[in-house]
Design a protein around this motif. Structure first.
Motif, PDB file in Angstrom:
ATOM      1  N   TYR A   1       0.813  -1.121  -0.109  1.00  0.00           N
ATOM      2  CA  TYR A   1       0.013  -0.009  -0.041  1.00  0.00           C
ATOM      3  C   TYR A   1       1.017   1.193   0.024  1.00  0.00           C
ATOM      4  O   TYR A   1       1.659   1.346   0.821  1.00  0.00           O
ATOM      5  N   LYS A   2       0.460   2.187  -0.923  1.00  0.00           N
ATOM      6  CA  LYS A   2       1.169   3.409  -0.758  1.00  0.00           C
ATOM      7  C   LYS A   2       0.223   4.645  -0.854  1.00  0.00           C
ATOM      8  O   LYS A   2      -1.032   4.492  -1.349  1.00  0.00           O
ATOM      9  N   ASP A   3       0.424   5.326   0.037  1.00  0.00           N
ATOM     10  CA  ASP A   3      -0.685   6.338   0.661  1.00  0.00           C
ATOM     11  C   ASP A   3      -0.675   7.403  -0.688  1.00  0.00           C
ATOM     12  O   ASP A   3       0.369   7.781  -1.166  1.00  0.00           O
ATOM     13  N   PRO A   4      -1.963   7.452  -1.105  1.00  0.00           N
ATOM     14  CA  PRO A   4      -2.114   8.341  -2.442  1.00  0.00           C
ATOM     15  C   PRO A   4      -1.919   9.638  -2.255  1.00  0.00           C
ATOM     16  O   PRO A   4      -1.629  10.493  -3.111  1.00  0.00           O
ATOM     17  N   TYR A   5      -1.811  10.157  -1.067  1.00  0.00           N
ATOM     18  CA  TYR A   5      -1.721  11.711  -0.646  1.00  0.00           C
ATOM     19  C   TYR A   5      -0.332  12.115  -0.185  1.00  0.00           C
ATOM     20  O   TYR A   5      -0.077  13.141   0.191  1.00  0.00           O
ATOM     21  N   ALA A   6       0.567  11.082  -0.106  1.00  0.00           N
ATOM     22  CA  ALA A   6       1.914  11.265   0.323  1.00  0.00           C
ATOM     23  C   ALA A   6       2.627  12.500  -0.330  1.00  0.00           C
ATOM     24  O   ALA A   6       3.173  13.456   0.347  1.00  0.00           O
ATOM     25  N   ALA A   7       2.727  12.436  -1.758  1.00  0.00           N
ATOM     26  CA  ALA A   7       3.438  13.442  -2.542  1.00  0.00           C
ATOM     27  C   ALA A   7       2.733  14.683  -2.215  1.00  0.00           C
ATOM     28  O   ALA A   7       3.591  15.642  -2.070  1.00  0.00           O
ATOM     29  N   SER A   8       1.676  14.872  -2.228  1.00  0.00           N
ATOM     30  CA  SER A   8       0.850  16.131  -2.208  1.00  0.00           C
ATOM     31  C   SER A   8       1.213  16.754  -0.645  1.00  0.00           C
ATOM     32  O   SER A   8       1.340  18.030  -0.466  1.00  0.00           O
ATOM     33  N   ASN A   9       1.177  15.968   0.358  1.00  0.00           N
ATOM     34  CA  ASN A   9       1.184  16.172   1.814  1.00  0.00           C
ATOM     35  C   ASN A   9       2.886  16.770   1.859  1.00  0.00           C
ATOM     36  O   ASN A   9       3.027  17.877   2.639  1.00  0.00           O
ATOM     37  N   ILE A  10       3.650  16.256   1.327  1.00  0.00           N
ATOM     38  CA  ILE A  10       5.154  16.410   1.334  1.00  0.00           C
ATOM     39  C   ILE A  10       5.349  17.585   0.900  1.00  0.00           C
ATOM     40  O   ILE A  10       5.867  18.481   1.211  1.00  0.00           O
ATOM     41  N   ALA A  11       4.909  17.863  -0.320  1.00  0.00           N
ATOM     42  CA  ALA A  11       5.227  19.254  -1.369  1.00  0.00           C
ATOM     43  C   ALA A  11       4.538  20.362  -0.580  1.00  0.00           C
ATOM     44  O   ALA A  11       5.114  21.559  -0.359  1.00  0.00           O
ATOM     45  N   ASN A  12       3.116  19.936  -0.226  1.00  0.00           N
ATOM     46  CA  ASN A  12       2.390  21.328   0.402  1.00  0.00           C
ATOM     47  C   ASN A  12       2.987  21.664   1.838  1.00  0.00           C
ATOM     48  O   ASN A  12       2.937  22.953   2.116  1.00  0.00           O
ATOM     49  N   GLY A  13       3.567  20.557   2.780  1.00  0.00           N
ATOM     50  CA  GLY A  13       3.979  21.090   4.119  1.00  0.00           C
ATOM     51  C   GLY A  13       5.386  21.686   3.810  1.00  0.00           C
ATOM     52  O   GLY A  13       5.888  22.584   4.623  1.00  0.00           O
ATOM     53  N   GLN A  14       6.013  21.229   2.801  1.00  0.00           N
ATOM     54  CA  GLN A  14       7.262  21.880   2.311  1.00  0.00           C
ATOM     55  C   GLN A  14       7.124  23.313   2.212  1.00  0.00           C
ATOM     56  O   GLN A  14       7.795  24.232   2.452  1.00  0.00           O
TER      57      GLN A  14
ATOM     58  N   TYR B   1       9.017  21.214   8.926  1.00  0.00           N
ATOM     59  CA  TYR B   1       9.966  20.213   8.730  1.00  0.00           C
ATOM     60  C   TYR B   1       9.186  19.142   8.280  1.00  0.00           C
ATOM     61  O   TYR B   1       8.076  18.826   8.953  1.00  0.00           O
ATOM     62  N   VAL B   2       9.320  18.227   7.402  1.00  0.00           N
ATOM     63  CA  VAL B   2       8.581  16.972   6.603  1.00  0.00           C
ATOM     64  C   VAL B   2       9.225  15.749   6.986  1.00  0.00           C
ATOM     65  O   VAL B   2      10.393  15.476   6.604  1.00  0.00           O
ATOM     66  N   ASN B   3       8.599  14.954   7.678  1.00  0.00           N
ATOM     67  CA  ASN B   3       8.988  13.495   7.944  1.00  0.00           C
ATOM     68  C   ASN B   3       8.131  12.585   7.449  1.00  0.00           C
ATOM     69  O   ASN B   3       6.987  12.925   6.619  1.00  0.00           O
ATOM     70  N   GLY B   4       8.077  11.304   7.661  1.00  0.00           N
ATOM     71  CA  GLY B   4       7.197  10.067   7.220  1.00  0.00           C
ATOM     72  C   GLY B   4       7.105   9.036   8.089  1.00  0.00           C
ATOM     73  O   GLY B   4       8.030   9.050   8.981  1.00  0.00           O
ATOM     74  N   TYR B   5       6.107   8.259   7.866  1.00  0.00           N
ATOM     75  CA  TYR B   5       5.832   7.131   8.545  1.00  0.00           C
ATOM     76  C   TYR B   5       5.316   5.925   7.825  1.00  0.00           C
ATOM     77  O   TYR B   5       4.647   6.109   7.009  1.00  0.00           O
ATOM     78  N   HIS B   6       5.673   4.627   8.114  1.00  0.00           N
ATOM     79  CA  HIS B   6       5.428   3.569   7.494  1.00  0.00           C
ATOM     80  C   HIS B   6       4.444   2.731   8.543  1.00  0.00           C
ATOM     81  O   HIS B   6       4.969   2.253   9.592  1.00  0.00           O
TER      82      HIS B   6
ATOM     83  N   ALA C   1       8.997   6.407  -0.305  1.00  0.00           N
ATOM     84  CA  ALA C   1       9.197   7.844   0.100  1.00  0.00           C
ATOM     85  C   ALA C   1       9.989   8.572  -0.830  1.00  0.00           C
ATOM     86  O   ALA C   1       9.789   9.960  -1.061  1.00  0.00           O
ATOM     87  N   LYS C   2      11.128   8.075  -1.419  1.00  0.00           N
ATOM     88  CA  LYS C   2      11.991   8.461  -2.469  1.00  0.00           C
ATOM     89  C   LYS C   2      10.917   9.025  -3.614  1.00  0.00           C
ATOM     90  O   LYS C   2      10.895  10.303  -4.173  1.00  0.00           O
ATOM     91  N   THR C   3      10.118   8.128  -3.900  1.00  0.00           N
ATOM     92  CA  THR C   3       9.392   8.601  -5.320  1.00  0.00           C
ATOM     93  C   THR C   3       8.247   9.671  -4.865  1.00  0.00           C
ATOM     94  O   THR C   3       8.030  10.498  -5.578  1.00  0.00           O
ATOM     95  N   ALA C   4       7.772   9.814  -3.431  1.00  0.00           N
ATOM     96  CA  ALA C   4       6.796  10.745  -3.097  1.00  0.00           C
ATOM     97  C   ALA C   4       7.711  12.168  -2.704  1.00  0.00           C
ATOM     98  O   ALA C   4       6.827  13.054  -2.615  1.00  0.00           O
ATOM     99  N   GLY C   5       8.939  12.170  -2.845  1.00  0.00           N
ATOM    100  CA  GLY C   5       9.602  13.374  -2.571  1.00  0.00           C
ATOM    101  C   GLY C   5       9.880  13.545  -1.080  1.00  0.00           C
ATOM    102  O   GLY C   5      10.419  14.598  -0.603  1.00  0.00           O
ATOM    103  N   LEU C   6      10.056  12.322  -0.218  1.00  0.00           N
ATOM    104  CA  LEU C   6      10.473  12.781   1.097  1.00  0.00           C
ATOM    105  C   LEU C   6      12.069  13.184   1.047  1.00  0.00           C
ATOM    106  O   LEU C   6      12.718  12.265   0.580  1.00  0.00           O
ATOM    107  N   PRO C   7      12.442  14.342   1.730  1.00  0.00           N
ATOM    108  CA  PRO C   7      13.855  14.551   1.588  1.00  0.00           C
ATOM    109  C   PRO C   7      14.625  13.714   2.324  1.00  0.00           C
ATOM    110  O   PRO C   7      14.682  13.437   3.428  1.00  0.00           O
ATOM    111  N   VAL C   8      15.756  13.539   1.923  1.00  0.00           N
ATOM    112  CA  VAL C   8      17.054  12.976   2.515  1.00  0.00           C
ATOM    113  C   VAL C   8      17.483  13.483   3.940  1.00  0.00           C
ATOM    114  O   VAL C   8      17.199  14.777   3.872  1.00  0.00           O
TER     115      VAL C   8
END
Length: 384
Positions: free
Chosen positions: A68-81, A86-91, A112-119
């Motif tokens: 399962y990949k959260d469909p809103y991960a990419a938009s949440n990361i981009a809009n939060g940034q 500060y943007v983090n993630g969880y699995h 996470a890499k594909t969704a844009g979560l920063p290193v």
């Protein structure tokens, strides 16, 4: 929860508290976590959280299990940034073996890499599933260690999220690690889990321009704000103080007309649900019941905006919400799964509701939204 007394800050925790400007009389809304359950979140919503509520960090659901990949991960990361958070993630972990833990870490890291979560961001493992509940503490420790070691290969920092009743019971959570969930009836005056990175103290926090309840946490160290530049700071310090004080207050008022009715029924949880000490979202969480858990109830009541059921336990009772007062069973479906509709260009709450035999209010409510919330093409809505 087992922890009853206010914890004293010592050593590194004291330094972290001084760094963060700790107010011992009120828990802070330092971090909010979001997932598909919150739907699409705009940059404006995150800016409001930052400016009016003092939110510093955002933790976004990335994935669950091995598929399962959260469909809103990419938009949440981009809009939060874009909002300067500060943007983090969880699995959400489903692993039961070391091999599965490594495979899920690889899946989460790649997603996470594909969704844009920063290193450099935290990518925590959320351990509260039935799979983990069935394992020994030693097995969970081994699996969590394998996940966290593997996730670091993607350039992310690791941590564990779990409930207070599971910490150092179902798994080991050492000092200077961990993001722990525990929801006291009255928050003010306590600083729980001060030696851990973060304390999630509410799952029902409200933000001015966002619909529904949110999980909020106080940060007791800078772990979830490290490695990423903070571009913007709160602009309304008075509002931040007032909103934090309001969030800390006991705000549940039981209905004087509500009465318990007999209900002998078996539910199968469609998602993880918090089992509480009382029929209130402000009541302490006894534990987190994982998706797939079957429970038997003996009473039901509608109060405080939710339909609650009572579960007899060996040492008393537990209480959980089966959904809003409209009884759409937003959180629990008896042996069923959700049916989703993907929003298309030109769709509205009215057209989607009509197409699926629902009222607009019911459709919006079972998706944690209001009929005034903007929907977007590609967004998925629960229709069954």
């Amino acid at each position: 929860m087992k922890l009853k007394n206010k914890l004293l800050l010592t050593g590194a925790a004291t330094m972290a508290a001084l760094f963060l400007g700790l107010n011992a009389n009120a828990a802070r809304m330092d971090m909010v976590d979001v997932s598909n359950n919150n739907g699409y979140m705009s940059t404006a919503e995150y800016v409001s959280m930052r400016n009016e509520f003092g939110v510093k960090a955002l933790t976004v659901k990335i994935s669950e299990g091995s598929t399962y990949k959260d469909p809103y991960a990419a938009s949440n990361i981009a809009n939060g940034q874009a909002a300067g958070l500060y943007v983090n993630g969880y699995h959400f972990a489903r692993y039961a073996t070391k091999t599965q833990a490594i495979a899920e870490a690889d899946f989460a890291g790649q997603t996470a890499k594909t969704a844009g979560l920063p290193v450099g961001a935290v990518l925590a493992t959320d351990v509260e599933s039935q799979e983990a509940n069935n394992q020994s503490q030693a097995t969970n420790d081994r699996n969590n260690s394998a996940f966290m070691k593997e996730i670091q290969k993607f350039g992310y920092r690791a941590d564990i999220y779990t409930s207070g009743s599971w910490a150092n019971n179902k798994m080991t959570i050492k000092g200077k690690t961990g993001w722990i969930a525990a929801y006291p009836y009255v928050v003010s005056g306590k600083n729980w889990y001060s030696t851990n990175h973060a304390w999630q103290w509410s799952s029902t926090a409200k933000f001015r321009i966002s619909y529904g309840g949110f999980d909020v946490s106080q940060l007791n160290s800078n772990y979830y704000t490290a490695g990423q530049k903070s571009m913007v700071k709160p602009t309304n310090k008075g509002a931040v103080k007032a909103n934090n004080r309001k969030a800390n207050k006991k705000n549940y008022q039981p209905s004087t007309n509500a009465k318990w009715v007999k209900e002998t029924k078996t539910y199968t949880l469609n998602t993880a649900v918090k089992l509480r000490t009382g029929a209130s979202t402000s009541s302490n969480a006894i534990t987190i019941l994982p998706a797939g858990t079957t429970i038997k109830t003996d009473r039901a009541i509608i109060q405080g905006g939710y339909r609650w059921v009572r579960q007899p336990r060996f040492n008393g009772y537990g209480y959980l919400a089966t959904g809003p007062t409209s009884n759409t069973l937003e959180y629990v479906k008896s042996g069923a799964t959700h049916t989703y509709y993907t929003v298309k260009s030109g769709d509205s709450w009215w057209t989607i509701a009509q197409r699926n035999g629902l009222s607009m209010t019911t459709l919006a409510s079972q998706n944690g939204k209001s009929i005034y919330t903007t929907i977007y093409p590609g967004q998925q809505l629960v229709v069954r």
